[in-house]
Design an enzyme around this catalytic site. Structure first.
Site, PDB file in Angstrom:
ATOM      1  N   CYS A 119       5.893  -0.658  -3.072  1.00 56.79           N
ATOM      2  CA  CYS A 119       5.176   0.480  -3.550  1.00 56.79           C
ATOM      3  C   CYS A 119       4.969   1.544  -2.310  1.00 56.79           C
ATOM      4  O   CYS A 119       5.052   2.023  -1.502  1.00 56.79           O
ATOM      5  CB  CYS A 119       3.530  -0.175  -3.010  1.00 56.79           C
ATOM      6  SG  CYS A 119       1.789   0.965  -3.225  1.00 56.79           S
ATOM      7  N   ASP A 139       7.585  -5.136  -4.167  1.00 58.62           N
ATOM      8  CA  ASP A 139       7.086  -5.330  -5.760  1.00 58.62           C
ATOM      9  C   ASP A 139       8.043  -6.306  -6.100  1.00 58.62           C
ATOM     10  O   ASP A 139       9.252  -5.870  -5.706  1.00 58.62           O
ATOM     11  CB  ASP A 139       6.551  -3.999  -6.313  1.00 58.62           C
ATOM     12  CG  ASP A 139       5.794  -3.445  -5.930  1.00 58.62           C
ATOM     13  OD1 ASP A 139       4.773  -4.655  -5.675  1.00 58.62           O
ATOM     14  OD2 ASP A 139       5.222  -2.414  -6.014  1.00 58.62           O
TER      15      ASP A 139
END
Ligand SMILES: [Ca+2]
Ligand SMILES: [Ca+2]
Ligand SMILES: [Ca+2]
Ligand SMILES: [Ca+2]
Ligand SMILES: [Ca+2]
Ligand SMILES: [Ca+2]
Ligand SMILES: [Ca+2]
Ligand SMILES: [Ca+2]
Ligand SMILES: [Ca+2]
Ligand SMILES: [Ca+2]
Ligand SMILES: [Ca+2]
Ligand SMILES: [Ca+2]
Ligand SMILES: [Ca+2]
Ligand SMILES: [Ca+2]
Ligand SMILES: [Ca+2]
Ligand SMILES: [Ca+2]
Lengths: 155, 155, 155, 155, 155, 155, 155, 155, 155, 155
Positions: free
Chosen positions: G46, G53
């Site tokens: 992120c 992620d």
């Protein structure tokens, strides 16, 4: 204890770092009970090839006084991201670190990795505190481990 | 020990060849734990008809000093590709070879084959090192084997 | 023994016929292990109405000296096709015939039928050779049978 | 035409061999209809590394005069067993051979392979006989191909 | 005994009626074995609101001399259709009626109802004939009941 | 006792409120049996961040004299909606309240929460009435808890 | 072109690096066909929080002259491992890079991410070469995208 | 018309017999609608080897004046039990017989067989009444048939 | 724009509050593409009874200039937690708010609720920007909505 | 309009009774959207044998001014409980009654019944208001109905 939960600026460790683990006090010490963490976002590196490995890790334990805080557990597991280690070693190291952190009555760690060359590897280790009835439970659970391997077809 | 992992030019054996198996040293010999290999890409030949057979093979073991290296296990399983043997014999041979290689505390091998003539065959064998508590575990696991056969409808 | 496997002109028996069963010699008599047959193509006739019945039959056994050849097992199961018998009787008869044929250490037979009038019937029987430890295993497996009935909704 | 079905001594070709394919005459030539073959036992070799590859192959076609006999199709697909070719080429070659054999009105071939290095590859090709309405159908089916990729997680 | 199976004009009882149950003689009395009925079409009424309730009922038993005939069981279960009773009571009553009918060695009844107000209820009861080893089996099965509750999300 | 079932104007409590729980008398006190509640609509608040948490809660118990009425259980569980508490505490509190309410022979509570930061938490606690055989059952069930963690992939 | 496949010492890039992508020549340029890559091991960071992620990425394309080599695609996707970018941007960038590399007739990229805060995000983009019939296909596929969203419950 | 439904002594035909089919009058002739029959208990014989074949057959149609009675359909499908015919022919014959019986506006028949030699065959045919809009519907449905073949792995 | 992502002290609104929604700028405005949000943690109140309702909400849209930030979307959906509104109204309101916020080219919202009284309700609405080709897409998607309703059995 | 929702003493009709249906006013009349009811608890009686039938009924519609209230729909569907009618007639009658009640723009009703004699029946009917674009939608949806019949194996 809970410096991380709700905090703004989380620092993500750049390599394996058990010092990020934090604990809080078990409010139900009069009762033995299980807590399980489902962790499908585990990734590390192959120490030989440097290729990323991926696993879902299941951690179950019976707390005594200290319990691991889940956001710190997340950071700890993320710290394997750029760390090279074999599948079996990762699982044993995670369990060793959590034993050192919490001194739980019982704990088990099961990693289920994605395949390389058509074969996937699933290490499982467990621990019961010596000289308690959980030592015998650990043996019983190990001896009965995974009589029904899940269906795996690599798709 | 790890001559294969990360090596460039892998030689694929042209027939059954247990000599391709390699081992490395278990770093957690103070702890009994399980390692499972999921192998959905097993294929051999029917010794009577020459027709290819296909199976998913699940291998679970508890290491002592030596552990089988997974890339060599892949080559070993691939060596059955042009080898003719019955289902039951393949599974027993695999287990025998891994026992000879690693001298594990415990091991089990379960093959789940695709059907011929509407019937599929799933052999299961296991082993616990004699005169250890794993010998009794082998018996317990065998006696409790597969109380819940998976749903099979040949589709 | 293996007159059927690879033979050209297979004769399909027109009614229940245990004489089609053939055996071969177990090459691993020093080891107790399981062999399971998944048979989703079983069909017989209702002895009262003549209506066809359909089942998936799961047969698991531990061989001693003789093992049933799978193509002959297929023919044997096909011989129920135009034979009238109740669900429970079919399963008991199959087990009796296989015991007479192979004298196995252990065997179990589980039939899962399709519903009639909204209800389906699943008989399960087993056997352990008397005066061996498999006799006790048979009792243990029977007493623990199917604690988790599979979900059935008739669709 | 049907020299293989029911024959005793089947010869399994040792390398890619389209000559084993056989046909029979379509009895319903007045009607366009589909026939699909589900082939989960396809295996070939990587032409670079020699490593075995595995796929499920789905073949669907609309026959004109000739139809492929399924036992010969089995032998043909088995002939890729020791043959080295890329995933995309295998699928295109299978379709080309079946077009040459049957001159079908329409055909499509979809291979779904197991992963290597965490990625799996699924080639899909199709064909409609030129200057018939099936040529347009081939385009429509290609342009609408696989809007809903199946869930794949390598386990 | 089998007045219902194959009979033309079946009378469906208009309220709870255990008298419709019929039995036949167990042909395998020398062997203890299980028979399971899967009954996904059970419906009764809430005794307070009159609202229909729906369940899948699983009945497993070990016969002694008498066995319940399945078509009569269907009629019996249908007789709850316009009968008001709580979930727990329905399951206990079914078991009591079947004990009275068959005097089985062992029996268990598990109802899995659809939710009301977001919660579903699953009663389970069992019975082993007193002063036989099945009495102890009943206790063991009860004490191990449903360690793995099935996933329920109300959809 | 059943003031809620069928009543018109239900009051939904605005915060955690065990006083909404109601009981009725067990009609089958001569028999030990299980009742399970599947509750997929549980939601509470994180006591640190105020963020809503969601779980499916499974409650299984063996009644003695009193049984919890399911509509009151629904209201009770809804009372956690705007209540802040940790996952482990919610499950222990629910079990404590139901023990105080019903004095059951046995009870267990298992919550399966949705993930935060990629990890989900599943607490499990149980209880057997002291100085009865259910105390030992509680220990056995705890020591055998969840040997097969369900597959969780956060989707 | 195929410098990577079968090579020994693979270098894993330490940040986003499209230069690792390699191509080979399409052998079936006379035919439009699809190739799909299933990539369940995608991970990025992120850009705001630095938190990892995870996604499964599905890439489907219709080759013209050049085709992407799958081992180089693996390295390319791994290069996002320590790279910070939003979900939508990752998917668009992957597609842009593959268009620049291969100049395909058609391509689509679909990412399915794991949830953060209870919500998961699935971006989908596609492309058809301008002024060909694939431009219209891209529009048709986009306008029909995902009429049946898969069931997601965050477990 | 309904001589079979509710009748006592059903005669099961001993070979293929379309004369057992019966019809009743469609009460909703002013509306075009679909009726589907799911028939998972279809079995016939291979005309070459005599080996039983098994399929699930799906029949969907749009009635005009006459509708096929489902119990007679059951008898008709059972009449294939001892009848030898190829997969494709069975499906075409079933559709031809139902067209002759009912003169429907539209009909389709899809058989999904179990594998022989690792390959399963799924024939699909359909029909729209000539010179009605259903003729075009038949073509559209045929041209769009089975863009998403179901996963088949022979287990 | 992104005041929420990564911020420490999130305020959770106590009732329906569209003002919490935030946007950021689409970096790929030259390309039409889809973004889907999977939201399985939606809950609101029945406006008549006050009883909590639960749904999984799927939101798909094609951005123009502005895109909704996912953490603000989470807060917005959480704001329905203590808000009373009917199922259909919630879905229409969510879509209206997101249109007002982002002025997207296309958007659709599908809620799948848990049952009350044995029936569950799934509202679906969509929108294409007037006088663009997305207006026609909205109509096409609506007219083809959900031809294959998912299996729902309330468990 | 909403006399039933939240009311105390619900009267359950003893036979088919469309008069229990109630409506409320659509608040979003400016927008065409879908509402679906999932109804897995439908049961009626066979008009010939009196035997209960069971189905899951899916009802989808596009409202104009009036919308059916879901609790009244529940009562209406319950009114079939002791009503004898054929599968096809039940579905057509339900649709006719809802058209008369709501005058919707579009509606469809799909019943999926459990099998009798090994065959299950799934009627589907739909309706678009004449002389609107929904009339054409009804035809399109009917002509594309159920190209992918769900897997049914009667278990
Ligand atoms: Ca599979
Ligand atoms: Ca899989
Ligand atoms: Ca299957
Ligand atoms: Ca089912
Ligand atoms: Ca998965
Ligand atoms: Ca998978
Ligand atoms: Ca469910
Ligand atoms: Ca779910
Ligand atoms: Ca899920
Ligand atoms: Ca999942
Ligand atoms: Ca399968
Ligand atoms: Ca369900
Ligand atoms: Ca179901
Ligand atoms: Ca099946
Ligand atoms: Ca099924
Ligand atoms: Ca099934």
């Amino acid at each position: 204890d809970l410096s991380l939960l709700g905090a703004k600026a989380t620092e993500y460790p750049s390599d394996y770092d058990p010092s990020v683990l934090e604990t809080f006090v078990n409010k139900h010490q009069g009762r033995d009970y299980f807590v399980k963490f489902n962790c499908p976002e585990f990734t590390s590196l192959c120490p030989i090839t440097g290729q990323p490995d991926f696993a879902t890790v299941y951690i179950s334990y019976v707390p005594d006084v200290r319990m691991v805080e889940s956001k710190s557990l997340k950071l700890y597991l993320f710290s394997f991201r750029n760390h090279g280690d074999f599948h079996e070693d990762c699982m044993n190291v995670i369990m060793n670190d959590l034993i050192a952190l919490m001194d739980p009555k019982y704990i088990e760690v099961w990693g289920k990795f994605t395949p390389r060359g058509g074969i996937s590897i699933d290490p499982y280790c467990n621990y019961g505190r010596p000289d308690t009835r959980w030592e015998e439970v650990a043996w019983q659970r190990l001896s009965q481990h995974d009589l029904y391997p899940e269906n795996v077809d690599n798709r």
